[in-house]
Design an enzyme around this catalytic site. Sequence first.
Site: not given
Lengths: 169, 259, 421
Positions: A114, A133-135, A148
């Site tokens: 990502h 960080c963003h799953g 993501p």
Amino acid sequence: MSEKKTNRRDFLFTATYAVGAVGVGAAVWPMIDQMNPDASVKALASTEVDISTVDPGKTITVLWRGKPVFIRRRTLDEINEAKSVNLKDLKHPEKDEDRAKNPEWLVMLGVCTHLGCVPLDQKGDYNGWFCPCHGSHYDISGRIRKGPAPTNMEVPKYEFVDANTIKIG
Amino acid sequence: MKNFLRLLFLLTLFIGSSFNSYAAEKVEYLKTDWSFKGLFGKFDRGALQRGYQVYTEVCSSCHSMKYLSYRNLAEKGGPEFTEAQAKAIAASFEVKDGPNADGDMFTRPGKLSDKFVMPYENVKAAQAANGGAYPPDMSVLVKARGGGVDYIYSLLQGYEDPPVGVNLDDGVYYNKYMYGNKIKMANQLSDGLVEYADGTSATVEQMSKDVTTFLMWAAEPHLESRHRMGFKAIVYLIILTILVYFSMKRIWSRIETKV
Amino acid sequence: MSEHEYIPKSKVGKWFNDRLPLLTLANHLTDYPTPKNLNYWWTFGGILTFCLITQIVTGLVLAMHYIAHADMAFDSVEHIMRDVNYGWLIRYIHANGASMFFLAVYIHIFRSLFYGSYKSPREIIWIIGIIIYLLMMAAAFMGYVLPWGQMSFWGATVITNLFSAIPLVGEGIVTWLWGGYSVDNPTLTRFFTLHYLIPFLILGLVVLHIWALHVPGNNNPVGIDIKKPSKDTVPFHPYIVIKDGFALLMFMIVFAFFVFYTPNILGHADNYIEADPLVTPAHIVPEWYLLPFYAILRSVPDKLLGVVAMLSAILILAALPWLDTSKIRSAVFRPLYRQFYWILVADVLILGYVGAMPAEGLYLLVARVATAYYFLHFLVVLPILGFKEKTLPVPLSITEPVLGGSPNLAMAKNKESLTNK
């Protein structure tokens, strides 16, 4: 002023501009290219890792080209799990066989596809890796399952020098 | 315009010449024809490879070349050993690496990315082993000496018996090209000292020339591309200057003043 | 200066220009009326702008790879030369660029001296120029320290020690400059910082220099004011732009020759030896462009007075508009001044030469005579000459340069630029 003269003048000015532009381009290129990896960086292509001390079910992290490389010695259960996944369920379909030449050893860049964070080991919904960080959730083959990140974690070029040594790069 | 050019030329000449005059010592160096001089100068690959051999077999026991890596030996514009040859050369050296997982240093065969192995751990060790004199690092040696390649080439062949009246201490030798004539390096070259792989006869003169060529490349590894690019750049500039000159004439012809 | 107000044609242009008159500025710069008789010595302003920009751009790039640390500076420069893509090219442009910059600035200064460009109403332009020149010397000196070679180190030691000549506080100032008890890592880091800063100061001053120039307009080879702008001047663009461009290209050919074929001839071999605080090189010499002042420094046998003499040699230039008492600007109409001018040129060249030689014997004697003459020129010759000299008749306008004057002399001096047809 005759027409012929006008043409010649136009040609002269056009040619001057064109030749000048080429020179400006040629002069700018070195200033851009100097930011690319230099010769000494390019030369540090490979690193050798001793894997004799890694127990099944454990992951070691080594540095290669400034990035972490995960080397996981997978258990039989993990291998079976990785192989049993239906490719249709994958966002980025890749067979486990293509990612791990020797199924016991998974070698991949520990960089989330990502935005480049380092995912955590044995976390997430798929028993693999989880990027805090963003799953993004990765499975035990390092494939993206949820979140993501667009693609699976990258497998670098590597080879087994002997039973206990992996050469990355 | 003409006056202007003449003056500009004189100024450039003046600056150039005033530099030469104090950069070089007032000794006539031995002359030889260097293939890398001139507008299109290129290195002689054979000389570079032989020069590397002389460096490894003779100089490298005391002189380091800390800015060179084994990969350089295979790079374009250098000795251009094949990649396999360069790898073999690198592997023939023991390189200190580490620390390993136990925190210990270890040695391994060299890789292309390794720097040339140094003969001594540090400057102090080098001085201790050489009677207090530090054998200078040779990576940029040619550029660090006023006379450049001619100086090095001459120095290697400049050993003589001291003239009457000159007393030399132990470990000091007489060399007619050395600054002050006293040098702490003994004469290293003698005919047939190395056996060249390509069959060239290893005279002192030949070895001096080869190793000096090698040192020139070591100091200016991009010399060939510099010469190539320079020629193109100057030809380009001349063409553009001519175009701009005529454009200028054309533009100024609109008013009745000459440029 | 364009006499009439500039109004952009497009609506958007007008809207923008009312809020920030950039278009007016651009229009002023392109239309700026320039004397049509400028000769090629006037192209060095443009060349100097090119030099400054080249130094800033290549310098920025080098700063991306250079490491300002006493233990790593020399290595990082070699890294630039060997491994960085085109690093050798960029460094050689930067190193030789400094020399080319000074070559151009000396020509620019001596052009001004010949044609009296420093005289009223252009004193401020001149003084800003002198400040730029001083800053250039500071930048060049500090830049030369950065590779941390032998000349870097010992040059820095010698030059910073100049301050120790100041009575009472000298030693304290030197320690303060060094950030230690010798030239060392703290000195290197601060020099790097200042070396990075100064070019931008110069850039700002260049803007002021040009601004101040655009108030009275250019001087010209005849040295008289513009009488009829329509007849005596041409718009800056395209006439002067193309002419400056042509001269710049010729300058670049010389530049390229140095960069590609003799990149190290203007430097000193000792600077390829890493700095060693225990060994001083046999001859310490500054870069060529500082040699005349170095010669003046060494020609005075007293430490303090030597430094004073060297500084005054530069600062005296700032007083030049008032030391030169002649009302006539151009040397073309000042036969005596013209001769003294060439003597001064020779004097400075001689100073440069002896500055490169050891300070002993005949060299020292020559340096002293030349130093004395240098000051004599500015302090005695110029003030007196203004009153005593019989100048030649000056033309009425640029377009009629020889009217009633002495055609032969003027023609011989400025054949290309002055002839009309």
